[in-house]
Scaffold this active site. Structure first.
Site, short mmCIF file in Angstrom:
data_model
loop_
_atom_site.label_atom_id
_atom_site.label_comp_id
_atom_site.label_asym_id
_atom_site.label_seq_id
_atom_site.Cartn_x
_atom_site.Cartn_y
_atom_site.Cartn_z
N GLY A 183 46.85 87.45 120.26
CA GLY A 183 46.74 88.90 120.13
C GLY A 183 46.09 89.30 118.81
CG ASP A 184 47.99 88.08 115.34
OD1 ASP A 184 48.53 89.17 115.62
OD2 ASP A 184 48.64 87.06 115.05
#
Length: 301
Positions: free
Chosen positions: A251-252
């Site tokens: 996600g990052d």
């Protein structure tokens, strides 16, 4: 400039066993790694792979903090951490033995003076700078911390990106963040109902937009992602083929790719493609995405 904030950085000590973990016994590792990270730091790391400069902000303490700072500098990352006088930057133990067992450290206490020092650094941000806030708030800080920072920056033209869950995300919407990135399950929790198709996801994303978010990026793991941009256009993308070996940091990585793609072109469609390539490249790798893996996947999307 892009600034990322990691309130509670960590050194992940990853230990691999070739047999199940035995409790109350001696277990001998077959391999081990130390990974320097935290959600904001992960974003900075992938931005560096894309050739985009950023400054990683946050709090470190003790010898473990010094180790983390030196290690990130060796990776070519720019940092401007606040050095706490007490405690130590946490070490998280990740035991991979068929099943994965984690023991996460608490991290140091962050006093009010340290928060004021962070705010002083944020006071230097200029119009069109990007501030990325990602992850949870440490127990030593109030859950209104994100609101406090965005309220201080309100009206200055700083583009805020927030990757957080439930109340943390909802409470920053009045400050009109440039981008929020829930996954589909988090979005369902926020709106209080199951989301079973794209139309329902778009409707839920639009409710966040109505409360202040400019762009809503919804990640859906193997089902790809959906973006409702500030112009009301819906962008839908699938996920490239590959074997998922590591969901940590995916996600990052998507946030990093999206921000880099948008700043590079001003095109939300390209930003979504690059974000998807970065997130998938991390998911298909043992560590964070590399430039070569990102470029390879981008050509397939």
């Amino acid at each position: 400039m892009i600034y990322t904030v990691t309130f509670n950085p960590a050194i992940d000590y990853v230990v691999r066993l070739d047999s199940p973990l035995q409790v109350a016994a001696i277990n001998r590792a077959t391999g081990e790694d130390c990974v320097l990270g935290g959600k904001g730091i992960n974003v900075s790391g992938v931005l560096a792979q894309l050739g985009v400069e950023s400054v990683a902000l946050g709090f470190i303490a003790g010898e473990t903090g010094a180790w983390l700072e030196r290690g990130l500098a060796a990776q070519g990352l720019h940092t401007d951490f606040i050095h706490l006088q007490e405690g130590m930057t946490r070490i998280n133990v990740k035991i991979k033995a068929g099943q994965e067992t984690e023991l996460n450290g608490a991290g140091p206490n962050i006093p009010e003076a340290a928060m004021q020092a962070l705010e002083a650094k944020l006071d230097t941000l200029q119009k069109d700078d990007v501030l990325i806030l990602a992850g949870s708030i440490p127990a030593c800080l109030p859950q209104t911390t994100y609101e406090r920072l965005l309220a201080r920056l309100q009206g200055r033209g700083v583009r805020a990106v927030v990757d957080a869950t439930q109340d943390l995300l909802l409470k920053v919407l009045p400050y009109e963040p440039f981008l929020v990135k829930p996954n589909n399950h988090e979005l369902a929790e926020i709106v209080g109902r199951e989301l079973t198709n794209d139309d329902e996801i778009v409707t839920a994303a639009a409710s966040l937009q109505a409360q202040g978010a400019h762009n809503v990026l919804v990640s859906m793991a193997g089902d790809g992602a959906l973006l409702l941009d500030e112009n009301g256009t819906v962008h839908r993308i699938g996920c490239p083929k590959g074997k998922v070996v590591n969901s940590v940091g995916a996600g990052d990585s998507m946030v990093a790719g999206f921000v880099a793609g948008y700043l590079r072109t001003g095109d939300y469609r390209y930003a979504l493609r690059l974000g998807t390539a970065c997130g998938s490249a991390t998911a298909f790798s043992v560590g964070l995405a590399t430039k070569a893996d990102i470029e390879k996947l981008l050509r397939t999307i």
